[in-house]
Scaffold this motif. Sequence first.
Motif, PDB file in Angstrom:
ATOM      1  N   ARG A 178       0.977  -1.341   0.092  1.00  0.00           N
ATOM      2  CA  ARG A 178       0.327  -0.298   0.439  1.00  0.00           C
ATOM      3  C   ARG A 178       0.583   1.139   0.049  1.00  0.00           C
ATOM      4  N   GLY A 193      -2.134   8.245   0.078  1.00  0.00           N
ATOM      5  CA  GLY A 193      -3.636   7.260   0.608  1.00  0.00           C
ATOM      6  C   GLY A 193      -3.904   6.425  -1.029  1.00  0.00           C
ATOM      7  N   GLU A 194      -5.212   6.339  -0.814  1.00  0.00           N
ATOM      8  CA  GLU A 194      -5.848   5.754  -1.620  1.00  0.00           C
ATOM      9  C   GLU A 194      -6.161   5.804  -3.002  1.00  0.00           C
ATOM     10  N   GLY A 195      -5.912   4.924  -3.464  1.00  0.00           N
ATOM     11  CA  GLY A 195      -6.024   5.403  -5.388  1.00  0.00           C
ATOM     12  C   GLY A 195      -6.130   4.220  -5.610  1.00  0.00           C
ATOM     13  N   LYS A 196      -5.346   3.603  -7.037  1.00  0.00           N
ATOM     14  CA  LYS A 196      -6.035   2.401  -7.755  1.00  0.00           C
ATOM     15  C   LYS A 196      -5.288   1.397  -7.861  1.00  0.00           C
ATOM     16  N   THR A 197      -5.511   0.253  -7.994  1.00  0.00           N
ATOM     17  CA  THR A 197      -4.733  -0.782  -7.583  1.00  0.00           C
ATOM     18  C   THR A 197      -4.267  -1.696  -9.088  1.00  0.00           C
ATOM     19  N   ALA A 200       0.129   6.725  -4.367  1.00  0.00           N
ATOM     20  CA  ALA A 200      -0.887   6.377  -4.016  1.00  0.00           C
ATOM     21  C   ALA A 200      -1.198   4.781  -5.170  1.00  0.00           C
ATOM     22  N   GLY A 201      -2.291   4.560  -3.569  1.00  0.00           N
ATOM     23  CA  GLY A 201      -2.911   3.162  -4.003  1.00  0.00           C
ATOM     24  C   GLY A 201      -2.492   2.208  -3.265  1.00  0.00           C
ATOM     25  N   THR A 202      -2.608   0.678  -4.490  1.00  0.00           N
ATOM     26  CA  THR A 202      -2.111  -0.277  -4.304  1.00  0.00           C
ATOM     27  C   THR A 202      -1.669  -1.164  -4.853  1.00  0.00           C
ATOM     28  N   PRO A 244      -8.290  -5.839  -3.107  1.00  0.00           N
ATOM     29  CA  PRO A 244      -9.040  -4.911  -3.484  1.00  0.00           C
ATOM     30  C   PRO A 244      -8.882  -5.792  -4.964  1.00  0.00           C
TER      31      PRO A 244
END
Length: 398
Positions: free
Chosen positions: A69, A73-77, A132-134, A161
């Motif tokens: 991760r 922050g969060e984002g696309k995978t 950002a993202g995974t 995800p």
Amino acid sequence: MSVTTDSLSATVDEIFPGVVADRRWLHQHPELSYEEYETAAFVAERLKSLGVEDIRTEIGKTGVTGLIRGNLGEGKTVALRADMDALPILEENEAEYASVKPGVMHACGHDGHTAMLLGSARALMGMRDQFAGTVKLLFQPAEEGGRGATYMIEDKALEDPRPDAVFGIHLWNGVPVGEVWVRDGAMMVGVDAIEIKITGAGGHGGIPNICIDPIVAAASVVMNLQTVIARNNNPLEPGVVTIGSIHAGQAGNVIPDTVVMTGAIRHVLPEQAETMRRRITEIVEQTAAALGCKGEVTIGSGVGPTVNDPAMAQIVRDAAAQVVGPENVVAGQILMVSEDVSEFLNEVPGCYYLVGSSNEEKGLTWGHHTSRFDIDEDSLAIGIETTVRSVLAFLAQD
């Protein structure tokens, strides 16, 4: 470890000895499809030592997954896939890292694929402050005809995800080290297994007139099947019909009752595959009938073509150009082999590409699935850097 894309090459150089060591250990300890227990344990332990999150084992029977991760922050995978299984081949190389398991060998580069993905994970773990993202890691079992990708998907490897893209590499000894092949659309064909049974009436080889000889009918079937590609297939669409085994009889003076043949068909389009299946069935049944026999065909549901999304291919193309130079990134030709990474690409847009791994000066030119297969390990660094650059470019998109 904190790095930028500008220093990524130096980072790959730093981790390269460990990647080579991993590849050589994996090469020494090959395991067949769905027997990758030692390999999976090795992978899981490596991921744990790196700090990869949510490591899951026994996915698709013997597969492994994990998550990286980003800290922004969060984002696309984005998913990265490598296959782990070996082949039932007795290795004839004399390298210090040759297989210690007689009759089992990494003869297709899967040891390199696994090592590259572990290396990519190590690099990306050191870059979490920059994206950002995974990143989802997919270590797949049973690519060699075992439908490992299918079983991983059934075990929800593409959930929690769900990836927005997937990338994967095949090291390829048909391409010199330092060259990368990236194609839009189909880059490997689909394949379906076929079994043909010809039934006649056996008897004494000296009295053929009271028998119905299935071997003669089978010979005619084999010849007539050549017309499927020559006369029924669009010459602009690659296709192959192969009969690879014929089994009949036990003695030279006995006409057997049956002949069983097995083979495969290879195709790039669904409508092409349908035409091939239909014509094979018609030819077998009608040729056998014309010679007094019964012809039966079983066509298995195999692996579909490996088809790249053009946008994802462009990301890889741009990334590879930064690694080996744009003049060394080419489309290449469609390969008439198959890969079940196609199952992942059917679910998620992505790109599967070839990294050259042969080196004539080092004598590393033996083909895949041969007992002398080996790679130029410099290809591992090219694969890792291209992978990491592709991941970062994708995750940075709006």
